[in-house]
Design a protein around this motif. Structure first.
Motif, short mmCIF file in Angstrom:
data_model
loop_
_atom_site.label_atom_id
_atom_site.label_comp_id
_atom_site.label_asym_id
_atom_site.label_seq_id
_atom_site.Cartn_x
_atom_site.Cartn_y
_atom_site.Cartn_z
N ASP A 71 0.83 -1.20 0.00
CA ASP A 71 0.00 0.00 0.00
C ASP A 71 0.86 1.26 0.00
N HIS B 31 0.47 3.93 -2.79
CA HIS B 31 0.07 5.28 -2.39
C HIS B 31 1.02 6.33 -2.95
N MET C 22 -4.92 2.52 -1.32
CA MET C 22 -6.32 2.27 -0.98
C MET C 22 -7.08 3.56 -0.71
N LYS C 23 -6.46 4.49 0.00
CA LYS C 23 -7.13 5.75 0.32
C LYS C 23 -7.51 6.50 -0.95
N LEU D 49 -7.86 5.16 -4.06
CA LEU D 49 -8.86 4.40 -4.81
C LEU D 49 -10.25 4.57 -4.20
N ASN D 50 -10.32 4.62 -2.87
CA ASN D 50 -11.61 4.75 -2.21
C ASN D 50 -12.36 6.01 -2.65
N THR E 176 -11.21 -0.28 -4.65
CA THR E 176 -10.26 -0.74 -3.66
C THR E 176 -9.47 -1.91 -4.22
N TRP E 177 -8.38 -2.26 -3.52
CA TRP E 177 -7.60 -3.43 -3.87
C TRP E 177 -8.03 -4.62 -3.03
N TRP F 79 -3.13 -9.13 -7.08
CA TRP F 79 -4.16 -8.23 -6.60
C TRP F 79 -5.16 -7.94 -7.72
N MET G 207 -8.24 -4.97 -8.60
CA MET G 207 -8.94 -3.75 -8.24
C MET G 207 -10.44 -4.01 -8.45
N VAL H 156 -16.22 -1.02 -5.25
CA VAL H 156 -16.71 -1.27 -3.90
C VAL H 156 -18.20 -1.56 -3.89
N ASN I 241 -11.57 -2.94 4.28
CA ASN I 241 -12.60 -3.23 3.28
C ASN I 241 -13.86 -3.81 3.91
#
Length: 247
Positions: free
Chosen positions: A36, A40, A46-47, A49-50, A55-56, A110, A112, A115, A170
């Protein structure tokens, strides 16, 4: 920006087991943290993508272990993305200590996902395939992984009710908690007599708060194979398969 990044950690006392070695689940989680951090720094953590409703999620985890950091050992995790496909990205790791001591190597796959729909997103359409700018194959191809196969002689070894402490950002069970709970089924004497050398986990589905995880296992020479199934409203569904190889 360099395509490989290195992050420093320390084996803190209360991250270690009775043998004063880092708990395996802690080491595995630090690999995910490094992933991450790396993402990042490149605008795809993740932050970030959110904010786009993405998310991953981890699909596969494989690690070869040469030795495990002991209490107060400093170690460095290097990580890089070595390939991408339509819906998956392949990331590698190298864990080393002072003086170049080799602790472990690992590979992860991983996806993507959206959500809201929980469906995978085409990596080459997200931000016009921006992720491709950070792929490199100059640092090695990672560790082996193969399909985690199970025999017909599986037996139920234990169960675990999913609680608050099992959940990740998640909202489902933290991927590394499956490793923790599977290894918890073994007595301390097992770890005095055996050394864990290889971990391979294939993630199949998600488990959530209130589910009961059931651990079905068979033994194969010096390996333990697990089918971990989530029990919800009377129905069992496999959520992941694990293989642990020992010496």
């Amino acid at each position: 920006m360099e395509k490989i990044s290195r992050y420093e950690f320390i084996a803190e006392p209360f991250q270690c087991d009775f043998s004063k070695h880092l708990f395996m689940g802690i080491l595995c989680n630090q690999l995910l943290n490094a992933a991450d951090y790396h993402s990042h720094e490149r605008g795809m953590g993740m932050k970030q993508l959110n904010l786009d409703g993405m998310t991953w999620v981890l699909s596969r985890f494989s690690m070869e272990i040469k030795r495990v950091p002991q209490m107060y050992d400093k170690y460095t995790i290097s990580t890089w993305v070595d390939s991408i496909k339509r819906y998956f990205t392949h990331r590698n790791y190298s864990v080393k200590g002072a003086g170049g001591t080799e602790y472990a190597e690992a590979s992860t796959v991983w996806a993507m996902i959206d959500v809201a729909t929980r469906q995978p997103v085409n990596l080459m359409t997200y931000k016009d395939g921006y992720i491709a700018n950070h792929v490199t194959d100059e640092y090695g191809r990672g560790v082996r992984s193969s399909r985690v196969t199970l025999g017909d002689d599986l037996e139920l070894r234990g169960s675990h009710k999913v609680m608050y402490g099992d959940l990740d950002p998640n909202g489902h069970v933290n991927s590394m908690k499956y490793i923790d709970h599977a290894l918890d089924l073994l007595e301390p004497q097992w770890f005095k007599d055996h050394v864990l050398k290889f971990v391979d986990v294939a993630f199949v589905a998600e488990a959530y708060y209130g589910d009961t995880l059931k651990f079905y296992c068979n033994e194969e020479d010096s390996a333990l194979n697990y089918s971990i199934r989530s029990l919800r409203e009377g129905e069992e569904k496999e959520v992941c398969r694990c293989r642990f190889e020992f010496e």
